[in-house]
Design an enzyme around this catalytic site. Structure first.
Site, short mmCIF file in Angstrom:
data_model
loop_
_atom_site.label_atom_id
_atom_site.label_comp_id
_atom_site.label_asym_id
_atom_site.label_seq_id
_atom_site.Cartn_x
_atom_site.Cartn_y
_atom_site.Cartn_z
N GLU A 118 -1.28 5.46 3.08
CA GLU A 118 -0.94 5.95 4.42
C GLU A 118 0.51 6.45 4.50
O GLU A 118 0.80 7.49 5.08
CB GLU A 118 -1.18 4.87 5.48
CG GLU A 118 -2.43 4.04 5.30
CD GLU A 118 -3.71 4.81 5.20
OE1 GLU A 118 -3.79 5.92 5.75
OE2 GLU A 118 -4.64 4.32 4.54
N GLY B 248 0.80 -1.23 0.00
CA GLY B 248 0.00 0.00 0.00
C GLY B 248 0.83 1.27 0.00
O GLY B 248 1.97 1.30 0.45
#
Length: 745
Positions: A712, A709
């Protein structure tokens, strides 16, 4: 026949870009249904107490008003009836406030009524006519008081291995006996989401037992589940549409009272009800990054080896819900240290419930940890990057597992070169350009490479295009584009032959968009569904063609109107012939859900951010003149949209470091920064061109695509990088954000 060029990694334009820039994209507040009505919420004017009386007569008599609903006349919602299973929180359902369920006020601007009218203007006018009298009680909204009253979350009491439970590796508080030690406190204020699109919903009861919601949500299935449960309906009787979402940093991860209010109103007036929050209501009704106090104790040897870290944190929550986040997680695993302990507490105040905000917990915790790392490096007279390298971890010290992959050193090197780290001086205040002091700082971020369970529907259409469907939402990172590329790459088709549809709860299972897990989760499902389609088509073609029967799935090639084989272009099966073998004229395959997590490895994404700042010593003005963001996030599916993610996170980090703070007047428990004139966020003039670097090395253990990912880690570490650069420029260490001029003069 040669397969088309690979699509994964290409900087493809967004598949929905033209729709958005031309205004053709339909957002939740833009759906127009027959008989549409409009709801406007009335908020409480006190922070704690009870509604003694509520006068709705003038509002009910106002032109066009269809209903005024409050706790006095609201219908009983099945899911609001106490079950006795959770007596500690009887006023909530799934953590949500039971709107209009009783006369109790728990925070300022709590919805106490909704006015429904035939136009928005009439609803707004009538809402101002609703008057309430209260029995006011003493409230507490001060985090200074809250920190002293912090308590262990119920989740930690129930599960000592919970991420918010106390953690000890080695000896607790061992830093107190270290050779070189520091002890510092850090504060991050409440930060409000404020995406471009206001929170909105259109609720439509198509039948007494069938509900359709056009909702700004990050999870169509989660929203469906919540409101099916709230109204005692089968989940298949609730449909949630969220095709386009105009930005969401976590504010649409929860189901909120305004959604319940719209559904109740639609039930009463028997018409669709559209309800859009105001910018002021965005401050109080859909969560925020909680005000958090932190304390770091750290010790090290004189040659720069960390011997101990203690990280304590207390975060704000509401009186009616225990909200927790991973504030201390990065401290447990980021650096090698024999003695590490963390303590996390929450403080219940008379405010609305917080919610996860981009880089939830970790962005807050990284400000304290990465500032403390810079402080220790300064005490030891060691370059901050060198100090981090001396404490680099080759395996996860918390879980005692190897990393699935880790290329953080490559990020250090690339970022240092791009920012010009060699110009940084150990002594603060040494660099100057005319009247401006120049400083350099860095901050590291990490976030779990999570993978959940997902499916994808894939269908070959008669015209040779492939339709993919998933319930996943796209809140702006380019999910639809990434899935199109993955499908095109897997099938060997041009992206313009792929149509990806998303944001509908009736489509294939997908998780809520959050936690940097969508490409990791939905991407493999799309890949698997496409492979299954190829295999199904090969089998169908093989029924009448021996070449296909003997071939492998990977040999199947889609061509213009027909199927063929790589290495055997004479083998052909037209789409028309294949589809004639089906009952309905198309071929459909659904992937199987796969949420297995490889427990033999510790899986994280990593980032490091480098900042160059200019500080005017006379005015205290801080300008971020250069920002470099480097990421180890596995395979990069689309360098363009991934770069957008990193740049957006960096700008958010500038806001976190220099501007954002929701200020509450504790006398009234009311926010005074209620709009974008008072609550400051970065504009173009505040943001330099952000230089982005990706290692782009696949992680072999997270999923078959090798992705991790980005969402974030794009913001985690940015705020401390800027704060550390300000210290390097001025010699002033600011431990309470935002860094405003008054703190530097």
């Amino acid at each position: 026949m040669k397969e088309p060029n690979k699509q994964i990694g290409a900087g493809m334009n967004r598949v929905d870009g033209r729709l958005k820039v031309t205004g053709a994209a339909t957002y939740s507040a833009e759906y127009q249904l027959p008989g549409m009505s409009y709801g406007v919420l009335v908020g409480s004017t006190i922070a704690k107490g009870r509604i003694k009386s509520i006068d709705t007569r003038a509002a009910e008599r106002a032109p066009g008003v269809l209903a005024v609903i409050s706790h006095v006349n609201s219908p009983k919602v099945p899911g609001f009836v106490p079950t006795g299973k959770d007596p500690s929180q009887p006023q909530t359902v799934g953590g949500r406030l039971k709107v209009f369920n009783d006369d109790k006020v728990r925070f300022n601007d709590q919805p106490i009524a909704v006015v429904v009218a035939d136009t928005l203007e009439r609803a707004r006018f009538a809402a101002r006519l609703v008057k309430a009298q209260y029995d006011q009680e003493k409230h507490e909204t001060s985090m200074e008081v809250g920190v002293k009253q912090g308590f262990v979350p119920t989740q930690a009491k129930k599960n000592p291995k919970s991420g918010v439970a106390d953690y000890v590796r080695g000896t607790a508080d061992a830093y107190k006996t270290g050779a070189v030690k520091l002890e510092s406190e850090y504060v991050i204020p409440t930060e409000v989401h404020h995406p471009m699109e206001l929170q909105s919903i259109t609720a439509h009861w198509e039948a007494p037992d069938r509900l359709t919601l056009y909702d700004k949500t990050q999870g169509t299935l989660a929203t469906r589940r919540d409101f099916a449960k709230e109204w005692g309906l089968p989940e298949e009787n609730v449909k949630v549409i969220a095709t386009f979402v105009g930005g969401a940093f976590g504010n649409a991860l929860h189901s909120w009272p305004h959604e319940s209010a719209a559904i109740i109103a639609a039930r009463i007036v028997n018409r669709p009800v559209k309800l859009v929050l105001t910018r002021e209501q965005m401050t109080t009704m859909v969560g925020y990054r909680p005000h958090t106090w932190q304390k770091i104790g750290m010790s090290a040897t004189r040659d720069g080896k960390i011997t101990a870290i203690t990280h304590e944190a207390t975060g704000q929550t509401s009186s009616y819900e225990e909200f927790t986040e991973s504030t201390v997680q990065q401290t447990r695993m980021m650096y090698t240290a024999p003695n590490v302990n963390t303590r996390y507490r929450i403080a219940a105040l008379d405010v609305s419930t917080p919610i996860w905000m981009r880089g939830p917990g970790e962005a807050t915790g990284a400000f304290a940890l990465e500032s403390a790392m810079d402080e220790m490096a300064h005490l030891l007279n060691i370059d901050p990057m060198e100090f981090r390298l001396r404490n680099y971890t080759d395996k996860d010290p918390e879980k005692n597992l190897p990393w699935s992959s880790k290329f953080l050193k490559e990020c250090y090197q690339a970022g240092a070169e791009r920012i010009g780290w060699n110009k940084r001086q150990l002594k603060p205040g040494s660099l100057r350009d005319g009247e401006w002091l120049i400083g350099y700082g860095m901050g590291v971020g990490t976030f779990g490479a999570h993978r959940g369970s997902s499916k994808a529907n894939v269908r070959l259409l008669p015209n040779g295009t492939v339709l993919l469907q998933s319930a996943v939402t796209d809140i702006g990172p380019g999910t639809g584009t990434a899935m199109t590329q993955i499908a095109a790459d897997t099938l060997g088709l041009s992206p313009d032959k792929i149509r990806f549809e998303w944001g509908n709860s009736q489509f294939a299972q997908a998780p809520t968009q959050g936690g940097s897990a969508i490409v990791n989760t939905v991407g493999p499902a799309v890949q698997e569904a496409c492979l299954a389609l190829k295999e199904k088509l090969r089998t169908m073609a093989g029924a009448s063609n021996g070449a296909f029967a003997a071939a492998k799935t990977q040999d199947v090639v889609f061509a213009d109107g027909y199927l063929t084989l790589n290495g055997n272009p004479t083998a052909r099966a037209t789409y028309a012939d294949l589809l004639r073998q089906t009952d309905n004229g198309f071929v459909t395959v659904e992937s199987k859900p796969d949420g297995e997590h490889n427990k033999n490895y510790s899986m994280y994404s990593y980032s490091v951010h480098f900042a160059e700042v200019r500080v005017n010593p006379l005015t205290g003005e801080v300008r971020v003149s250069k920002l470099v963001s480097c990421a180890d996030a596995g395979t990069i599916v689309n360098e363009k949209t991934a770069g957008n993610q990193m740049k957006g996170g960096a700008v958010g980090g500038i806001g976190m470091a220099l501007m954002e703070a929701a200020v509450i007047d504790d006398r009234f428990g009311r926010y005074v920064t209620k709009d974008l004139a008072e609550y400051h966020v970065p504009v173009h003039a505040d943001a330099p061109a952000v230089d982005v670097f990706f290692v782009n090395q696949p992680d072999p253990h997270v999923n078959a695509l090798g992705t991790k990912g980005i969402g974030e880690i794009a913001i985690i570490g940015v705020a401390p990088a800027i704060a550390n650069a300000v210290f390097n420029a001025t010699g002033k260490r600011i431990r309470e954000l935002p860094i405003t001029p008054d703190k530097l003069i």
